[in-house]
Design an enzyme around this catalytic site. Structure first.
Site, PDB file in Angstrom:
ATOM      1  N   SER A   1     -39.459-121.885  55.824  1.00 46.68           N
ATOM      2  CA  SER A   1     -38.188-121.312  55.403  1.00 46.68           C
ATOM      3  C   SER A   1     -38.236-119.798  55.438  1.00 46.68           C
ATOM      4  O   SER A   1     -39.308-119.194  55.355  1.00 46.68           O
ATOM      5  CB  SER A   1     -37.854-121.769  53.977  1.00 46.68           C
ATOM      6  N   LYS A   2     -37.063-119.209  55.552  1.00 44.56           N
ATOM      7  CA  LYS A   2     -36.955-117.746  55.558  1.00 44.56           C
ATOM      8  C   LYS A   2     -37.530-117.202  54.258  1.00 44.56           C
ATOM      9  O   LYS A   2     -38.196-116.181  54.230  1.00 44.56           O
ATOM     10  CB  LYS A   2     -35.494-117.322  55.627  1.00 44.56           C
TER      11      LYS A   2
END
Ligand code: GLU
Length: 495
Positions: free
Chosen positions: A259-260
């Protein structure tokens, strides 16, 4: 909106990014799978911009997503910047379309205005949790009297709009995950229009999918919970429902979702572009995140992907992001380039560092690239591997010095002598080409009983500061006599 069934032989798919950040690996995969599916079925690939979250959406992010997709070669047939028959393709420009549907939902009684304040909603949620209810909203605004509504309005309350969730189970047929039936008790009356009047994602997405005649919605499993809500909205509006295909998550090597938030720019597509990954390598890599043709094949050209890609070979479980594999693929694709194309590809990296400009001899640069051979895992790797061709402003690598020039004074003295002699020999030879240089150096080592490798490494460090790199004689010839003699002199002085 079309009332006719979607013609299955005209595939229309879309990628619908929210412009709230950079394009990440997961987004690139969604784009690629949609694009491949469209190409494989001779359909249409649409790029829609989901920017109803006005507070977080930026034009900068939108431009970055466009540019990352273009770099990957995933061009779209209809979209925000190019228009098309079902435009506009930017949701913030489609408000009047959504308003028509919102009115329809309110008038048909499938949606209602909710006047609850944030504090009240919090109380309702707390009570629901205590009662172990599966719903965090109890639907209390479904049946409000006119008098109550007027009271709320006098108080200045700004209503949201909620969809009435059906009482019957909702069936989701997923082309990857199979069929699921959703218990209506787990679905609550979802807010579809915020109190500021902005419609939210579940409403706009399914309306646009219908309006844009999308046949297949291919997206990540993070949207799995949205799908029954979107189906409920489509049913309430009498809209066509596309087929759904949810792609399992991309995981890191510990099995957590990539995930970012947790992996920062490790997941940003542009980071790989900046580091000198080739789009072909990226596409090949991303294609294999969740899709496989058989258990063996790893390398696929884009044409091959188009020919072979289909949803039935997308797996049901998460796929692991393996950077080593990406590097391996990248070096494969770099090695596929001929010397001229490879020189073009590394040029921006040299230029950025100010090592090369328009006056630099092209032939010489190609020879450098040729000498480096198959040693690049990224284009950026060209810098550490060739910097010494352009400048003698480098340090001698300490470990290499110790190993090949010697730790003791006695050994250093010996190296100094070898380098001095080699310098003299290279000064004296008539022609400074590969064969002559090589023959002269070997003649010297063999006649003086010096190990070839020891002499080579000593000279390599003198010329490059490093203990590894292209063939030494290539380096010697590419540097040219003057530069070689200068560098040998420098090392002699150092020693
Ligand atoms: N805007 C949504 C996202 O970026 C789109 C999801 C969908 O494909 O429906 O995740």
């Amino acid at each position: 909106m079309s009332e006719t069934p979607i013609p299955y032989n005209q595939v229309r798919v879309r990628m619908a990014p929210s412009p709230t950040g950079f394009l990440h690996i997961g987004g690139a995969r969604t784009a690629l799978f949609n694009w491949l599916f469209a190409k494989h079925h001779e359909g249409t690939f649409i790029l829609r911009i989901d920017d109803t979250d006005t507070a977080r959406s930026t034009d900068e992010s939108m431009q970055e997503i466009y540019s990352a997709l273009k770099w990957l070669g995933l061009e779209w047939d209809e979209g925000g910047d190019i228009g098309g028959p079902y435009g506009p393709y930017v949701q913030s420009e489609r408000k009047s379309i959504y308003e028509k549907y919102i009115t329809q939902l309110l008038e048909s009684g499938n949606a209602y205005r909710c006047y609850c304040t944030p504090d009240e909603l919090e109380e309702i949620r707390t009570a629901a949790r205590a009662a172990k209810s599966t719903r965090s909203y109890d639907g209390r605004c479904r049946e409000l009297t006119q008098e109550k509504i007027e009271g709320f309005l006098v108080d200045g309350r700004k209503p949201t709009v909620r969809i009435k969730m059906p009482d019957a189970p909702i069936r989701v047929d997923d082309l990857i995950l199979g069929t699921r039936t959703i218990d209506p008790a787990t679905l609550e009356d979802e807010v579809i229009v915020r109190s500021n009047g902005m419609p939210n994602y579940n409403l706009t997405s399914i309306i646009d999918d219908a309006e844009m005649q999308i046949t297949h919605v291919i997206r990540g499993t993070e949207h799995l919970n949205n799908t029954p809500k979107q189906i409920a909205i489509a049913n309430a509006l009498g809209l066509n429902i596309p087929q759904f295909a949810h792609i399992p998550l991309v995981l890191d090597d510990t099995g957590s979702k990539l995930s970012k938030r947790h992996h920062g720019d490790l997941v940003a597509v542009n980071r790989y572009r900046e580091q000198g990954y080739l789009p072909e390598a990226m596409l090949n890599f991303v294609a294999r995140l969740g899709w496989s043709y058989d258990d063996k094949q790893e390398i696929f050209s884009v044409d091959e992907l188009i020919e072979k890609f289909d949803l039935d070979r997308v797996g049901k479980s998460g796929s692991v992001f393996d950077i080593k594999k990406l590097e391996w693929l990248n070096s494969h694709y770099i090695n596929q380039l001929d010397v001229s194309a490879r020189t073009d590809a590394v040029m921006p990296f040299w230029e950025q560092e100010g090592l090369v400009d328009s006056d630099t001899n092209r032939d010489w640069l190609e020879k450098i690239v040729e000498a480096v051979g198959e040693r690049l895992t990224t284009l950026q790797n060209i810098l550490p591997q060739t910097r010494y061709f352009f400048t003698d402003d480098f340090e001698y690598e300490p470990k290499a010095v110790k190993k090949w020039w010697g730790g003791s004074d006695e050994k250093k003295q010996k190296t100094r002598e070898i380098l001095t002699n080699l310098g003299q020999i290279l000064e004296d030879i008539s022609t400074f080409d590969l064969e002559t240089v090589e023959a002269a150096v070997w003649k010297y080592t063999d006649e003086n009983d010096i190990k070839r490798v020891a002499a080579m490494q000593a000279m390599r460090i003198a010329l490059t500061g490093l203990s590894f790199g292209p063939s030494l004689f290539d380096i010697v010839v590419l540097l040219g006599r003057d530069e070689v003699l200068k560098r040998i002199q420098r090392s002699v002085t150092y020693l």
